[in-house]
Design an enzyme around this catalytic site. Structure first.
Site, mmCIF file in Angstrom:
data_model
loop_
_atom_site.group_PDB
_atom_site.id
_atom_site.type_symbol
_atom_site.label_atom_id
_atom_site.label_comp_id
_atom_site.label_asym_id
_atom_site.label_seq_id
_atom_site.Cartn_x
_atom_site.Cartn_y
_atom_site.Cartn_z
ATOM 1 C CD GLU A 1 30.483 51.531 41.903
ATOM 2 O OE1 GLU A 1 29.949 50.480 41.491
ATOM 3 O OE2 GLU A 1 31.562 51.957 41.462
ATOM 4 C CG LEU B 1 38.873 48.687 30.918
ATOM 5 C CD1 LEU B 1 38.538 47.226 30.747
ATOM 6 C CD2 LEU B 1 38.637 49.124 32.343
ATOM 7 N NE ARG C 1 35.965 47.146 40.640
ATOM 8 C CZ ARG C 1 35.582 46.834 39.400
ATOM 9 N NH1 ARG C 1 35.425 47.793 38.497
ATOM 10 N NH2 ARG C 1 35.307 45.578 39.087
ATOM 11 C CG HIS D 1 30.493 49.781 37.995
ATOM 12 N ND1 HIS D 1 31.137 49.449 39.163
ATOM 13 C CD2 HIS D 1 31.194 49.157 37.005
ATOM 14 C CE1 HIS D 1 32.171 48.664 38.904
ATOM 15 N NE2 HIS D 1 32.222 48.481 37.591
HETATM 16 P P1 NDP Z 1 44.341 44.269 32.887
HETATM 17 O O1 NDP Z 1 44.851 43.327 33.899
HETATM 18 O O2 NDP Z 1 44.204 43.829 31.483
HETATM 19 O O3 NDP Z 1 45.258 45.600 32.885
HETATM 20 C C1 NDP Z 1 45.644 46.269 34.041
HETATM 21 C C2 NDP Z 1 46.684 47.325 33.698
HETATM 22 O O4 NDP Z 1 46.920 48.110 34.868
HETATM 23 C C3 NDP Z 1 48.022 46.761 33.246
HETATM 24 O O5 NDP Z 1 48.526 47.512 32.183
HETATM 25 C C4 NDP Z 1 48.905 46.944 34.482
HETATM 26 O O6 NDP Z 1 50.284 47.149 34.191
HETATM 27 C C5 NDP Z 1 48.331 48.225 35.035
HETATM 28 N N1 NDP Z 1 48.665 48.408 36.439
HETATM 29 C C6 NDP Z 1 48.442 47.587 37.487
HETATM 30 N N2 NDP Z 1 48.905 48.127 38.621
HETATM 31 C C7 NDP Z 1 49.439 49.329 38.284
HETATM 32 C C8 NDP Z 1 50.077 50.362 39.008
HETATM 33 N N3 NDP Z 1 50.263 50.270 40.330
HETATM 34 N N4 NDP Z 1 50.500 51.462 38.335
HETATM 35 C C9 NDP Z 1 50.303 51.564 36.997
HETATM 36 N N5 NDP Z 1 49.717 50.611 36.254
HETATM 37 C C10 NDP Z 1 49.285 49.503 36.894
HETATM 38 O O7 NDP Z 1 42.930 44.760 33.452
HETATM 39 P P2 NDP Z 1 41.676 45.322 32.620
HETATM 40 O O8 NDP Z 1 42.143 46.378 31.690
HETATM 41 O O9 NDP Z 1 40.836 44.221 32.098
HETATM 42 O O10 NDP Z 1 40.827 45.976 33.814
HETATM 43 C C11 NDP Z 1 41.419 46.917 34.679
HETATM 44 C C12 NDP Z 1 40.442 47.228 35.805
HETATM 45 O O11 NDP Z 1 39.370 48.010 35.311
HETATM 46 C C13 NDP Z 1 39.765 45.998 36.424
HETATM 47 O O12 NDP Z 1 40.570 45.419 37.430
HETATM 48 C C14 NDP Z 1 38.483 46.559 36.966
HETATM 49 O O13 NDP Z 1 38.651 46.983 38.297
HETATM 50 C C15 NDP Z 1 38.206 47.766 36.063
HETATM 51 N N6 NDP Z 1 37.094 47.519 35.139
HETATM 52 C C16 NDP Z 1 36.033 48.365 35.165
HETATM 53 C C17 NDP Z 1 34.979 48.176 34.305
HETATM 54 C C18 NDP Z 1 33.802 49.094 34.319
HETATM 55 O O14 NDP Z 1 32.713 48.686 33.939
HETATM 56 N N7 NDP Z 1 33.967 50.326 34.726
HETATM 57 C C19 NDP Z 1 34.944 47.059 33.339
HETATM 58 C C20 NDP Z 1 36.140 46.239 33.363
HETATM 59 C C21 NDP Z 1 37.173 46.481 34.241
HETATM 60 P P3 NDP Z 1 51.227 46.020 33.549
HETATM 61 O O15 NDP Z 1 50.721 45.833 32.142
HETATM 62 O O16 NDP Z 1 52.578 46.602 33.568
HETATM 63 O O17 NDP Z 1 51.030 44.801 34.404
#
Ligand code: NDP
Length: 308
Positions: free
Chosen positions: A255, A146, A226, A274
């Site tokens: 939600e 994302l 979220r 959402h």
């Molecule tokens: P990814 O797993 O591809 O990416 C997650 C990112 O978050 C990574 O860069 C990770 O860091 C970072 N991250 C995790 N924990 C932390 C933290 N504590 N501090 C800072 N950065 C952190 O997930 P996606 O991008 O596919 O999705 C992310 C979330 O978005 C999903 O889990 C879901 O909840 C939500 N989502 C919402 C949608 C909507 O319709 N609104 C649609 C799809 C997803 P690192 O790279 O260093 O591991």
């Protein structure tokens, strides 16, 4: 080998489950739409919701049609030997475009004009309210699928993009990548802060009163992660006391967003249901993931998007 795939009827929250069954007629396994009481009859399940009944249904594999898997009990699934896969990797363009649209709306006042249109009102915004995204700063918190989708589009619009991730490795279209420990510094001088982290123990309440206070008074918070990543009462308070200029929110603590929430009525808040990742291509994207993992299971390979 996968013999029977159930498409849980909860998938209807996103698209008709029968459409996914139709898209998967080319694979060797049978596919059919199932309710919770029929999950015993299949060995793999594609689902939107989680139900405790899934644990003892004899399933080998569950695929979540969402990227977020915060409602799945990972320990219990692992203990039962049930593999869980998610749908990360598929929403970069849809969510990226939604966030670009939200930011453009604030800059070009489109949400204001749409509200005025409902009242047949013809009037400019205050002369100093509109701005251009070009040259504006954006901090993307979470730079996975994302976050990268958001960053690429913001960069194309001429924005200065910074970001935060756990492991601060370089990311295309992002000028500076901060580690999580520099969150306050990273968000403190951005006009827009976009949240794109998964909901975990570490990220629950990540943006609370302190972080909102660290942000600029004219900043806009975008949350497509979220709801629980943000302390929602603290956000309402920041908006009501003008210590934050606006918010674009796709996700909420509860939600659908309950009717009494003050967020519904705020002029400088955009509420979307959402729906940031919604696209008519959703079933095709899910079919491609399921098809690939059926192939991998047959080939004895590690599953794509494997969580546990
Ligand atoms: P990814 O797993 O591809 O990416 C997650 C990112 O978050 C990574 O860069 C990770 O860091 C970072 N991250 C995790 N924990 C932390 C933290 N504590 N501090 C800072 N950065 C952190 O997930 P996606 O991008 O596919 O999705 C992310 C979330 O978005 C999903 O889990 C879901 O909840 C939500 N989502 C919402 C949608 C909507 O319709 N609104 C649609 C799809 C997803 P690192 O790279 O260093 O591991």
């Amino acid at each position: 080998m996968v013999r029977a795939i159930g498409i849980h009827d909860s998938v209807a929250a996103l698209f008709p489950p029968t459409v996914l069954a139709e898209r998967l007629t080319d694979i060797d396994a049978t596919t059919r739409v199932v309710g919770t009481d029929e999950v015993d009859d299949v060995d793999a399940l594609v689902t939107f919701e989680y139900d405790e009944a899934f644990l003892d249904a004899g399933l080998d594999w569950i695929h979540s049609v969402q990227a977020g898997i915060d409602r799945f009990p990972l320990d219990k699934l692992e203990a039962r030997g049930i593999s869980l896969t998610n749908s990360t990797g598929t929403h970069g363009d849809s969510v990226g475009e939604t966030v670009a649209g939200m930011m453009l709306s604030f800059a070009r006042r489109l949400h204001q004009y749409r509200s005025q249109q409902e009242r047949t009102k013809w009037a400019w915004a205050e002369w100093d309210a509109p701005f251009t995204l070009s040259g504006c700063s954006l901090c993307v918190v979470g730079l996975g699928t994302l976050g990268r989708g958001i960053a690429a589009r913001a960069d194309a619009l001429g924005m200065h993009v910074t970001g935060v991730k756990r492991t601060p490795t370089p990311v295309d279209h992002v000028e500076t990548v901060h580690p999580s420990s520099e969150l306050h510094e990273a968000i403190s001088d951005a006009k827009f802060v976009a949240l794109a982290v998964p909901l975990t123990d570490e990220t629950e309440g990540l943006i609370g009163a302190e972080e909102l206070a660290a942000m600029r008074d004219d900043a806009v918070l975008v949350n497509v992660a979220r709801g629980a990543v943000v302390d929602q009462p603290a956000l309402v308070d920041a908006l009501q006391t003008d210590s934050l200029a606006g918010a674009a929110l796709d996700v909420f603590e509860t939600e659908p967003l309950p009717e009494p929430s003050p967020l519904w009525e705020m002029d400088e808040v955009i509420v979307t249901p959402h729906a940031a990742a919604a696209t008519r291509d959703y079933p095709d994207r899910m079919a491609a993931l399921v098809r690939e993992n059926v192939r991998r299971i047959d080939a004895g390979e590690r599953l794509a998007n494997h969580v546990v």
